[in-house]
Design an enzyme around this catalytic site. Structure first.
Site, mmCIF file in Angstrom:
data_model
loop_
_atom_site.group_PDB
_atom_site.id
_atom_site.type_symbol
_atom_site.label_atom_id
_atom_site.label_comp_id
_atom_site.label_asym_id
_atom_site.label_seq_id
_atom_site.Cartn_x
_atom_site.Cartn_y
_atom_site.Cartn_z
ATOM 1 N N ARG A 14 -31.508 -43.415 7.074
ATOM 2 C CA ARG A 14 -31.831 -42.399 6.074
ATOM 3 C C ARG A 14 -32.186 -41.103 6.787
ATOM 4 O O ARG A 14 -32.195 -41.034 8.013
ATOM 5 C CB ARG A 14 -32.984 -42.858 5.186
ATOM 6 C CG ARG A 14 -34.214 -43.298 5.930
ATOM 7 C CD ARG A 14 -35.338 -43.697 4.980
ATOM 8 N NE ARG A 14 -36.319 -44.553 5.629
ATOM 9 C CZ ARG A 14 -37.248 -44.145 6.475
ATOM 10 N NH1 ARG A 14 -37.328 -42.866 6.801
ATOM 11 N NH2 ARG A 14 -38.090 -44.999 7.016
ATOM 12 N N ASP A 71 -35.343 -53.199 17.527
ATOM 13 C CA ASP A 71 -36.587 -52.487 17.780
ATOM 14 C C ASP A 71 -36.463 -51.806 19.137
ATOM 15 O O ASP A 71 -36.492 -52.464 20.185
ATOM 16 C CB ASP A 71 -37.748 -53.484 17.782
ATOM 17 C CG ASP A 71 -39.099 -52.827 18.050
ATOM 18 O OD1 ASP A 71 -39.134 -51.627 18.391
ATOM 19 O OD2 ASP A 71 -40.121 -53.536 17.937
ATOM 20 N N ASN A 98 -32.047 -40.638 17.568
ATOM 21 C CA ASN A 98 -32.872 -40.051 16.519
ATOM 22 C C ASN A 98 -34.110 -40.876 16.199
ATOM 23 O O ASN A 98 -35.066 -40.358 15.633
ATOM 24 C CB ASN A 98 -32.009 -39.906 15.255
ATOM 25 C CG ASN A 98 -32.801 -39.529 14.033
ATOM 26 O OD1 ASN A 98 -33.242 -38.394 13.892
ATOM 27 N ND2 ASN A 98 -33.002 -40.489 13.127
ATOM 28 N N TYR A 171 -47.947 -37.418 19.001
ATOM 29 C CA TYR A 171 -46.533 -37.253 18.639
ATOM 30 C C TYR A 171 -45.961 -36.016 19.320
ATOM 31 O O TYR A 171 -44.873 -36.060 19.926
ATOM 32 C CB TYR A 171 -46.407 -37.128 17.126
ATOM 33 C CG TYR A 171 -45.031 -36.757 16.632
ATOM 34 C CD1 TYR A 171 -43.996 -37.692 16.623
ATOM 35 C CD2 TYR A 171 -44.757 -35.475 16.171
ATOM 36 C CE1 TYR A 171 -42.729 -37.354 16.170
ATOM 37 C CE2 TYR A 171 -43.504 -35.128 15.718
ATOM 38 C CZ TYR A 171 -42.491 -36.068 15.714
ATOM 39 O OH TYR A 171 -41.230 -35.727 15.272
ATOM 40 N N LYS A 175 -42.998 -36.014 22.141
ATOM 41 C CA LYS A 175 -41.754 -35.259 21.962
ATOM 42 C C LYS A 175 -41.561 -34.257 23.096
ATOM 43 O O LYS A 175 -40.426 -34.045 23.561
ATOM 44 C CB LYS A 175 -41.758 -34.542 20.607
ATOM 45 C CG LYS A 175 -41.504 -35.447 19.417
ATOM 46 C CD LYS A 175 -40.129 -36.095 19.489
ATOM 47 C CE LYS A 175 -39.760 -36.816 18.212
ATOM 48 N NZ LYS A 175 -38.459 -37.519 18.318
ATOM 49 N N THR A 206 -36.402 -34.527 4.250
ATOM 50 C CA THR A 206 -36.019 -35.930 4.330
ATOM 51 C C THR A 206 -36.886 -36.738 3.367
ATOM 52 O O THR A 206 -37.924 -36.262 2.893
ATOM 53 C CB THR A 206 -36.214 -36.481 5.745
ATOM 54 O OG1 THR A 206 -37.619 -36.461 6.068
ATOM 55 C CG2 THR A 206 -35.447 -35.653 6.765
#
Length: 266
Positions: A14, A71, A98, A171, A175, A206
């Site tokens: 998705r 995973d 992604n 996070y 990144k 999204t």
């Protein structure tokens, strides 16, 4: 443009991952559609399974697709995902990594999610998902590309990585690390004619994004201003640059897709 090539898109059930898969399929590539869970595409109000997504991409674009569960924080799953994609579809010509997200060890966002108080298990979970998975997935795919002396690797970063922040700090840190790893990989892959680049989106419309926070309705406009949230297609268009012939001499780059929300260098 990409007819006959094979693309592996991780986290493709998705959101941006699916948009990347759709864009590459529209250009003629066969797609290995990776997801962590069969019902992942339905977790934020959708109705499809990963099997449904792979089937729909194949039917709409007339390409071969393959659903692969795994995973990507587990080395054995990474190896299996890549080997399965290559056994069923052929050598991977294009990797779009992604999979990731600001997700706690038990699911959902870390709580607390600031620099000092985030739980150790959530620190490890976020780094595993975003930094270590990038390193190990890219390594697994890069070895074959080096042997064949061709390929394109695209990692997905975030504009969160470009400035210090109290919230979602681990996070952002993960990144930033993944984006610098991408530059390092680009350096090693130069003699093998393999390009390696990062797309760094800003806020994007999204399923996960709109269902996990309050959003100013004015930012949901799709045109007329750049002071808004991106559509998934606006971000996915960049994969055409990095994966297609226009990007043949572009490597080691990070391209922010945020409507000019960050206008400083670096």
């Amino acid at each position: 443009m990409l007819e006959g090539q094979v693309a592996l898109v991780t986290g493709a059930g998705r959101g941006l991952g699916r948009a990347f898969a759709e864009k590459l399929a529209a250009l003629g590539a066969h797609i290995a559609v990776h997801g962590m869970r069969e019902h992942g595409p339905s977790e934020f109000g959708g109705i499809q399974t990963l099997t449904d997504v792979a089937r729909a991409i194949a039917e709409v674009h007339g390409v071969r697709t393959l659903k692969i569960l795994g995973d990507l924080t587990r080395s054995e799953d990474i190896e299996r995902v890549v080997q399965t994609a290559e056994a069923e579809l052929g050598p991977v010509d294009i990797l779009v990594h992604n999979a990731g997200g600001d997700i706690a060890a038990a699911g959902g966002k870390p709580d607390p999610n600031d620099v000092v108080n985030i739980k150790p298990e959530d620190v490890r979970a976020v780094i595993d998902r975003n930094l270590l998975s990038t390193i190990f997935v890219c390594q697994e795919v890069a070895r074959g590309m080096m042997e064949r002396r061709r390929g394109r690797i695209v990692t997905i970063g975030s504009i969160a990585a470009f400035k210090g922040r109290t919230n979602a700090s681990i996070y952002a840190t993960a990144k930033a690390g993944a984006m610098h790893f991408t530059r390092c990989l680009a350096d090693q892959m130069r003699p093998y004619d393999v390009t390696v680049n990062t797309i760094a989106p800003g806020d994007t419309h999204t399923e996960r994004f709109v269902n996990t926070r309050a959003i100013d309705p004015a930012r949901l406009a799709e045109s007329g201003t750049l002071d808004r949230i991106a559509t998934v297609d606006e971000v996915a268009r960049v994969v055409e640059l990095f994966a297609g012939p226009m990007g043949a001499f572009v490597s080691g780059q990070v391209l922010r897709v945020d409507g000019g929300g960050q206008l400083w260098a670096g």
